[in-house]
Design a protein around this motif. Sequence first.
Motif, PDB file in Angstrom:
ATOM      1  N   ILE A 136      -5.884  -7.289  10.123  1.00  0.00           N
ATOM      2  CA  ILE A 136      -6.690  -7.559  11.320  1.00  0.00           C
ATOM      3  C   ILE A 136      -8.164  -7.662  10.958  1.00  0.00           C
ATOM      4  O   ILE A 136      -8.893  -8.540  11.427  1.00  0.00           O
ATOM      5  CB  ILE A 136      -6.445  -6.458  12.370  1.00  0.00           C
ATOM      6  CG1 ILE A 136      -4.989  -6.485  12.837  1.00  0.00           C
ATOM      7  CG2 ILE A 136      -7.387  -6.620  13.549  1.00  0.00           C
ATOM      8  CD1 ILE A 136      -4.622  -5.365  13.778  1.00  0.00           C
ATOM      9  N   VAL A 137      -8.624  -6.747  10.094  1.00  0.00           N
ATOM     10  CA  VAL A 137     -10.020  -6.802   9.661  1.00  0.00           C
ATOM     11  C   VAL A 137     -10.289  -8.086   8.887  1.00  0.00           C
ATOM     12  O   VAL A 137     -11.333  -8.725   9.051  1.00  0.00           O
ATOM     13  CB  VAL A 137     -10.346  -5.560   8.807  1.00  0.00           C
ATOM     14  CG1 VAL A 137     -11.744  -5.667   8.219  1.00  0.00           C
ATOM     15  CG2 VAL A 137     -10.223  -4.291   9.642  1.00  0.00           C
ATOM     16  N   LYS A 168       0.810  -1.211   0.000  1.00  0.00           N
ATOM     17  CA  LYS A 168       0.000   0.000   0.000  1.00  0.00           C
ATOM     18  C   LYS A 168       0.848   1.268   0.000  1.00  0.00           C
ATOM     19  O   LYS A 168       0.367   2.345   0.342  1.00  0.00           O
ATOM     20  CB  LYS A 168      -0.965   0.024   1.189  1.00  0.00           C
ATOM     21  CG  LYS A 168      -1.868  -1.196   1.263  1.00  0.00           C
ATOM     22  CD  LYS A 168      -2.909  -1.071   2.334  1.00  0.00           C
ATOM     23  CE  LYS A 168      -3.954  -0.022   1.960  1.00  0.00           C
ATOM     24  NZ  LYS A 168      -5.073   0.001   2.891  1.00  0.00           N
ATOM     25  N   GLY A 169       2.106   1.146  -0.384  1.00  0.00           N
ATOM     26  CA  GLY A 169       2.975   2.317  -0.394  1.00  0.00           C
ATOM     27  C   GLY A 169       2.614   3.316  -1.481  1.00  0.00           C
ATOM     28  O   GLY A 169       2.948   4.501  -1.366  1.00  0.00           O
ATOM     29  N   ASP A 223       5.709   4.062   7.184  1.00  0.00           N
ATOM     30  CA  ASP A 223       5.044   3.732   8.448  1.00  0.00           C
ATOM     31  C   ASP A 223       3.530   3.752   8.280  1.00  0.00           C
ATOM     32  O   ASP A 223       2.822   2.864   8.754  1.00  0.00           O
ATOM     33  CB  ASP A 223       5.475   4.706   9.536  1.00  0.00           C
ATOM     34  CG  ASP A 223       6.908   4.462   9.979  1.00  0.00           C
ATOM     35  OD1 ASP A 223       7.459   3.407   9.594  1.00  0.00           O
ATOM     36  OD2 ASP A 223       7.474   5.327  10.671  1.00  0.00           O
ATOM     37  N   HIS A 224       3.011   4.764   7.601  1.00  0.00           N
ATOM     38  CA  HIS A 224       1.562   4.850   7.403  1.00  0.00           C
ATOM     39  C   HIS A 224       1.062   3.714   6.504  1.00  0.00           C
ATOM     40  O   HIS A 224      -0.009   3.146   6.739  1.00  0.00           O
ATOM     41  CB  HIS A 224       1.210   6.204   6.793  1.00  0.00           C
ATOM     42  CG  HIS A 224       1.481   7.350   7.717  1.00  0.00           C
ATOM     43  ND1 HIS A 224       1.607   8.657   7.278  1.00  0.00           N
ATOM     44  CD2 HIS A 224       1.681   7.399   9.067  1.00  0.00           C
ATOM     45  CE1 HIS A 224       1.845   9.451   8.292  1.00  0.00           C
ATOM     46  NE2 HIS A 224       1.902   8.715   9.413  1.00  0.00           N
ATOM     47  N   ALA A 225       1.836   3.377   5.474  1.00  0.00           N
ATOM     48  CA  ALA A 225       1.427   2.308   4.569  1.00  0.00           C
ATOM     49  C   ALA A 225       1.408   0.961   5.278  1.00  0.00           C
ATOM     50  O   ALA A 225       0.451   0.182   5.149  1.00  0.00           O
ATOM     51  CB  ALA A 225       2.354   2.266   3.355  1.00  0.00           C
ATOM     52  N   SER A 257      -1.457   0.830   7.780  1.00  0.00           N
ATOM     53  CA  SER A 257      -2.743   0.607   7.114  1.00  0.00           C
ATOM     54  C   SER A 257      -2.876  -0.832   6.636  1.00  0.00           C
ATOM     55  O   SER A 257      -3.947  -1.435   6.728  1.00  0.00           O
ATOM     56  CB  SER A 257      -2.878   1.575   5.933  1.00  0.00           C
ATOM     57  OG  SER A 257      -4.067   1.340   5.217  1.00  0.00           O
ATOM     58  N   PHE A 258      -1.769  -1.387   6.158  1.00  0.00           N
ATOM     59  CA  PHE A 258      -1.814  -2.770   5.687  1.00  0.00           C
ATOM     60  C   PHE A 258      -2.084  -3.734   6.835  1.00  0.00           C
ATOM     61  O   PHE A 258      -2.852  -4.694   6.699  1.00  0.00           O
ATOM     62  CB  PHE A 258      -0.486  -3.105   4.998  1.00  0.00           C
ATOM     63  CG  PHE A 258      -0.395  -4.513   4.510  1.00  0.00           C
ATOM     64  CD1 PHE A 258      -1.181  -4.959   3.460  1.00  0.00           C
ATOM     65  CD2 PHE A 258       0.475  -5.405   5.114  1.00  0.00           C
ATOM     66  CE1 PHE A 258      -1.100  -6.263   3.010  1.00  0.00           C
ATOM     67  CE2 PHE A 258       0.562  -6.709   4.669  1.00  0.00           C
ATOM     68  CZ  PHE A 258      -0.228  -7.141   3.614  1.00  0.00           C
TER      69      PHE A 258
END
Length: 222
Positions: free
Chosen positions: A74-75, A49-50, A63-65, A68-69
């Motif tokens: 987890i979902v 997801k970068g 870090d954000h990518a 989010s991944f």
Amino acid sequence: FCSRNEYRVIEQPSFQEPLQRTRPAKEEGWSNNKLKGGMVPGYTGYVPKGQHFFGERYAQACDHAISSFEKDLIVKERDEEQLRMVPRKSLVPVGKRTVYPVKPREYGYGTSPYRLPSNHAEKYFVSGYTGFVPRSRDLLAKSYPELTHTALNIHQYEQERLRNPSPGIPRAMSRAKTAPPGGIYSQNSGLIPNYTGHVPAMKFKYGKTYGATTVDALNSSL
């Protein structure tokens, strides 16, 4: 001497702690040994997801990518767990000893279209076949399976007429004449143009047509 000193306060960049892994990603089948917090610029590997995070430093975007991944993982695990908890109903048979008639195949799978009878449903070649199909050049404005189906039926009909000619009816076509036994080169006639075989001493002859040049190519009179 400066009567007025101007000072500009530069905000010091705050150090961000490495990203804490919320779950081991090895359970999902991919290795996370290189995907950590505070990624160093210059890493050319794949970051999940970068491509959706930009406009910030490389380490922050990574870090954000990654965060989010991992949230998506987890979902995904939660949804799979909920799906496992759904009660499954046993399948109930429609009827007892229901037997559906299956028509046996007269010809096995993989039978050549040439061996199938006329007007057979599988007497055709699929699109993409690059081999030669007799009697197909004169057929246009059809799909390739339909075109080859018609061509093969015409070819088979002509072959049956040659094998079993009707009495009193002349043949509309004849078989191609083969070379006479004993050789290809004739003493009284030349070869057909575009013949790609070897002709003795052909490269030393010029000024005539191909047919006239290849008459008595073996020079049997010498």
